[in-house]
Design a protein around this motif. Structure first.
Motif, PDB file in Angstrom:
ATOM      1  N   VAL A   1      -0.184  39.589 -64.812  1.00 40.92           N
ATOM      2  CA  VAL A   1      -1.030  39.652 -65.843  1.00 40.92           C
ATOM      3  C   VAL A   1       0.052  39.054 -67.027  1.00 40.92           C
ATOM      4  O   VAL A   1      -0.626  38.242 -67.858  1.00 40.92           O
ATOM      5  CB  VAL A   1      -1.479  41.077 -66.306  1.00 40.92           C
ATOM      6  CG1 VAL A   1      -1.904  40.882 -67.667  1.00 40.92           C
ATOM      7  CG2 VAL A   1      -2.717  41.473 -65.190  1.00 40.92           C
ATOM      8  N   GLY A   2       1.325  39.628 -66.940  1.00 42.40           N
ATOM      9  CA  GLY A   2       2.321  39.291 -67.948  1.00 42.40           C
ATOM     10  C   GLY A   2       2.505  37.842 -68.209  1.00 42.40           C
ATOM     11  O   GLY A   2       2.655  36.995 -68.983  1.00 42.40           O
ATOM     12  N   ASN A   3       2.831  37.707 -66.511  1.00 43.30           N
ATOM     13  CA  ASN A   3       2.880  36.048 -66.552  1.00 43.30           C
ATOM     14  C   ASN A   3       1.828  34.941 -67.071  1.00 43.30           C
ATOM     15  O   ASN A   3       1.900  33.895 -67.783  1.00 43.30           O
ATOM     16  CB  ASN A   3       3.282  35.617 -65.107  1.00 43.30           C
ATOM     17  CG  ASN A   3       4.384  36.158 -64.589  1.00 43.30           C
ATOM     18  OD1 ASN A   3       5.418  36.537 -65.464  1.00 43.30           O
ATOM     19  ND2 ASN A   3       4.676  36.645 -63.016  1.00 43.30           N
ATOM     20  N   GLU A   4       0.591  35.442 -66.936  1.00 38.88           N
ATOM     21  CA  GLU A   4      -0.523  34.638 -67.453  1.00 38.88           C
ATOM     22  C   GLU A   4      -0.492  34.538 -68.744  1.00 38.88           C
ATOM     23  O   GLU A   4      -0.596  33.421 -69.307  1.00 38.88           O
ATOM     24  CB  GLU A   4      -1.744  35.380 -66.832  1.00 38.88           C
ATOM     25  CG  GLU A   4      -2.108  35.202 -65.440  1.00 38.88           C
ATOM     26  CD  GLU A   4      -2.771  33.663 -65.171  1.00 38.88           C
ATOM     27  OE1 GLU A   4      -3.321  33.052 -65.950  1.00 38.88           O
ATOM     28  OE2 GLU A   4      -2.456  33.140 -63.906  1.00 38.88           O
TER      29      GLU A   4
ATOM     30  N   LEU B   1       3.820  29.951 -73.912  1.00 35.77           N
ATOM     31  CA  LEU B   1       4.802  28.981 -73.557  1.00 35.77           C
ATOM     32  C   LEU B   1       3.880  27.413 -73.839  1.00 35.77           C
ATOM     33  O   LEU B   1       4.335  26.850 -74.609  1.00 35.77           O
ATOM     34  CB  LEU B   1       5.274  28.944 -72.557  1.00 35.77           C
ATOM     35  CG  LEU B   1       6.755  27.792 -72.218  1.00 35.77           C
ATOM     36  CD1 LEU B   1       7.674  28.278 -73.135  1.00 35.77           C
ATOM     37  CD2 LEU B   1       6.950  28.254 -70.863  1.00 35.77           C
ATOM     38  N   GLY B   2       3.125  27.357 -73.089  1.00 33.48           N
ATOM     39  CA  GLY B   2       2.206  26.163 -73.227  1.00 33.48           C
ATOM     40  C   GLY B   2       1.482  25.734 -74.471  1.00 33.48           C
ATOM     41  O   GLY B   2       1.572  24.601 -75.025  1.00 33.48           O
TER      42      GLY B   2
ATOM     43  N   MET C   1      -8.717  34.546 -63.048  1.00 32.43           N
ATOM     44  CA  MET C   1      -9.827  34.072 -63.805  1.00 32.43           C
ATOM     45  C   MET C   1     -10.061  34.855 -65.240  1.00 32.43           C
ATOM     46  O   MET C   1     -10.475  34.349 -65.956  1.00 32.43           O
ATOM     47  CB  MET C   1     -11.268  34.632 -62.698  1.00 32.43           C
ATOM     48  CG  MET C   1     -11.260  33.834 -61.559  1.00 32.43           C
ATOM     49  SD  MET C   1     -12.727  33.946 -60.500  1.00 32.43           S
ATOM     50  CE  MET C   1     -12.801  35.595 -59.977  1.00 32.43           C
ATOM     51  N   GLY C   2      -9.573  35.894 -65.202  1.00 28.22           N
ATOM     52  CA  GLY C   2      -9.750  36.733 -66.491  1.00 28.22           C
ATOM     53  C   GLY C   2      -8.569  36.493 -67.372  1.00 28.22           C
ATOM     54  O   GLY C   2      -8.443  36.882 -68.630  1.00 28.22           O
ATOM     55  N   GLY C   3      -7.298  35.921 -66.534  1.00 26.96           N
ATOM     56  CA  GLY C   3      -6.159  35.775 -67.685  1.00 26.96           C
ATOM     57  C   GLY C   3      -6.156  34.898 -68.815  1.00 26.96           C
ATOM     58  O   GLY C   3      -5.594  35.110 -69.738  1.00 26.96           O
ATOM     59  N   GLY C   4      -6.965  33.641 -68.604  1.00 26.99           N
ATOM     60  CA  GLY C   4      -6.921  32.612 -69.578  1.00 26.99           C
ATOM     61  C   GLY C   4      -7.474  33.139 -70.891  1.00 26.99           C
ATOM     62  O   GLY C   4      -6.958  33.068 -71.723  1.00 26.99           O
TER      63      GLY C   4
ATOM     64  N   GLY D   1       5.025  38.052 -79.442  1.00 31.59           N
ATOM     65  CA  GLY D   1       4.271  39.083 -79.199  1.00 31.59           C
ATOM     66  C   GLY D   1       3.953  38.944 -77.602  1.00 31.59           C
ATOM     67  O   GLY D   1       3.995  40.019 -76.839  1.00 31.59           O
ATOM     68  N   ALA D   2       3.844  37.724 -77.010  1.00 34.88           N
ATOM     69  CA  ALA D   2       3.521  37.602 -75.890  1.00 34.88           C
ATOM     70  C   ALA D   2       4.728  37.738 -74.848  1.00 34.88           C
ATOM     71  O   ALA D   2       4.707  38.225 -73.540  1.00 34.88           O
ATOM     72  CB  ALA D   2       2.938  36.064 -75.523  1.00 34.88           C
ATOM     73  N   ALA D   3       5.898  37.300 -75.400  1.00 35.95           N
ATOM     74  CA  ALA D   3       7.093  37.663 -74.612  1.00 35.95           C
ATOM     75  C   ALA D   3       7.405  39.078 -74.562  1.00 35.95           C
ATOM     76  O   ALA D   3       7.910  39.703 -73.615  1.00 35.95           O
ATOM     77  CB  ALA D   3       8.283  37.072 -75.541  1.00 35.95           C
ATOM     78  N   PHE D   4       7.008  39.989 -75.674  1.00 38.98           N
ATOM     79  CA  PHE D   4       7.157  41.517 -75.475  1.00 38.98           C
ATOM     80  C   PHE D   4       6.051  42.012 -74.370  1.00 38.98           C
ATOM     81  O   PHE D   4       6.743  43.054 -74.012  1.00 38.98           O
ATOM     82  CB  PHE D   4       7.140  41.905 -77.015  1.00 38.98           C
ATOM     83  CG  PHE D   4       7.424  43.455 -77.118  1.00 38.98           C
ATOM     84  CD1 PHE D   4       8.521  43.774 -77.066  1.00 38.98           C
ATOM     85  CD2 PHE D   4       6.047  44.301 -77.261  1.00 38.98           C
ATOM     86  CE1 PHE D   4       8.839  45.142 -77.292  1.00 38.98           C
ATOM     87  CE2 PHE D   4       6.284  45.393 -77.237  1.00 38.98           C
ATOM     88  CZ  PHE D   4       7.648  46.094 -77.138  1.00 38.98           C
ATOM     89  N   VAL D   5       5.002  41.428 -74.557  1.00 35.79           N
ATOM     90  CA  VAL D   5       4.040  41.958 -73.644  1.00 35.79           C
ATOM     91  C   VAL D   5       4.609  41.770 -72.265  1.00 35.79           C
ATOM     92  O   VAL D   5       4.762  42.574 -71.308  1.00 35.79           O
ATOM     93  CB  VAL D   5       2.652  41.339 -73.756  1.00 35.79           C
ATOM     94  CG1 VAL D   5       1.770  41.592 -72.672  1.00 35.79           C
ATOM     95  CG2 VAL D   5       2.105  41.836 -75.008  1.00 35.79           C
TER      96      VAL D   5
END
Length: 425
Positions: A48-51, A57-58, A175-178, A192-196
């Motif tokens: 989930v964190g990677n998604e 990042l992109g 499917m739900g990560g996007g 914030g995404a990096a912290f999550v």
């Protein structure tokens, strides 16, 4: 692995090859071990964190233009491909669990540092590219170790169910990560995404410390150089009577099936003027078919001889791709997507445990490294080749060509003696 474990798991004797059993009645009906379930929860949380992080990042890289976006994503792929074999050798030498703990600890520290830097300095192109390199290097060591962990946590007979459960979880998160990633990045930004992501690595790290492999194998003695050990994995993989055709089937699926979903469906939808909604429904139907099959395998175990099921699944997927390419409208294309998903799910649910169960105990992580390398190389090459062919001949012709290749490879797999002699139980 202890001698008693080996005796309990057994092997299948054939005229040309001694193949490890992929499933037996006793193990196929047992509940999965607690340590595996705990490890799987940790892996899925990390996913989930990677998604969220990969989307962030992109997204941030795209703000600086296409060149920066391409460099940031290539910065992940290139070191991963270059170092995969070394990563597999390290894992076999020092233990997969230690490699995973080290990787999660390193990414926890890196993610916190990245969140801090991005908060104060912003997501600069240099920071994004450096982030891609760091992620790619860690992935090169982490992926082979992670791929070998199910073999170390469950008996061979439980591998089809264990890997199918992992696949279902990954598919649901994908499917739900996007949508989740889009919301979070919109609320908290790249920092914030990096912290999550750091929080998910922290959780997974605690899980890995608590997990103890039940079927661990002796580490490889340090008699050869690391590079020689890394190349040994390639030699073993492509000289083994079951692994060689299994890896070739995997490469074919990565080269001619995965690009259909990620690359050719959008291009075909544009060419046929189906619209973005129809393309999304095709991919959604594929996901439904894939999850449905893997849930059946989780509940009942493998559906037949793993080698023959994998080869037959490629033929089924090829038929679905052919229907997709020749579909007169969006409705038929959605039905084709469902068939493709059933074929894709059946293939994945049988080829992964076959490769893992057939891998020598001394080369578990190295064979996983070769597997990831085959998939990544085929996907990277064919995405570019098929994209160029679409510009020359159109999406319909290329989709039909992929279907023909999938059916042909599947028929070749059915004729393979070693794959034919692998038994379900």
């Amino acid at each position: 692995m202890a001698a008693s474990d080996e005796a309990a798991e057994g092997t299948v004797e054939t005229g040309v090859v001694r193949v490890p059993e992929v499933c037996d009645e006793k193990h196929g009906q047992d509940r999965l071990p607690r340590d595996y379930t705990l490890w799987l929860v940790g892996i899925l949380v990390s996913l989930v964190g990677n998604e969220v992080f990969y989307f962030a990042l992109g997204w941030e890289a795209s703000e600086h233009g296409g060149s920066v976006a391409a460099l940031a994503l290539s910065a992940i792929t290139l070191p991963r491909v270059l170092l995969l074999l070394v990563g597999g050798a390290v894992s076999d030498r020092v233990s997969a669990r230690r490699v995973l703990i080290t990787g999660d600890a390193a990414m926890l520290v890196f993610s916190l540092a990245l969140a801090t830097a991005a908060y104060y300095l912003g997501a600069t192109p240099l920071l994004l590219i450096a982030t891609g390199v760091a992620v790619g290097v860690v992935d090169a060591f982490y992926l082979p170790a992670s791929g070998s962990m199910p073999r170390r946590l469950v008996a061979k007979g439980q591998l089809p169910r264990a890997l199918s459960l992992r696949q279902v979880g990954g598919q649901v998160i994908s499917m739900g990560g996007g949508p989740l990633a889009g919301v979070l990045v919109g609320l908290v930004g790249f920092a914030g995404a990096a912290f999550v992501n750091a929080l998910t690595f922290a959780f997974t790290l605690v899980v890995l410390i608590a997990v103890r492999p039940r079927h661990d194998v002796p580490r490889v003695p340090k008699t050869d150089g690391l590079l020689k050990e890394a190349l040994s994995g390639v030699k073993v993989a492509f000289s083994h009577p079951v692994l060689r055709p299994g890896l070739l089937l995997t490469g074919a699926a990565a080269g001619f099936l995965l690009p259909v979903l990620s690359l050719l469906v959008p291009l075909l939808a544009r060419e046929e003027e189906w619209g973005a909604g129809a393309a999304g429904l095709v991919l959604g139907a594929q996901g439904v078919g894939m999850v449905a099959v893997t849930l059946v395998v989780v509940r009942r175990g493998p559906l037949g001889r793993p080698g023959l099921m994998a080869a037959s699944a490629l033929i089924l997927a090829g038929v679905g791709v052919l229907v997709l390419g020749l579909s007169p409208g969006a409705t038929a294309s959605v039905a084709a997507g469902l068939v493709i998903g059933i074929g894709n799910g059946t293939f994945s649910a049988h080829i992964a445990p076959l490769v893992l169960a057939s891998s020598p105990d001394s080369h578990l992580s190295r064979i996983q490294a070769v597997l990831v390398l085959v998939q990544s190389s085929a996907l990277l090459l064919m995405n570019n080749v098929l994209g160029a062919l679409v510009d020359l001949r159109g999406a319909t012709v290329v989709v039909v060509a992929c279907a023909v290749m999938l059916v042909g490879v599947g028929l070749t797999g059915l004729a393979s003696g070693p794959l034919e002699t692998t038994e379900r139980d």
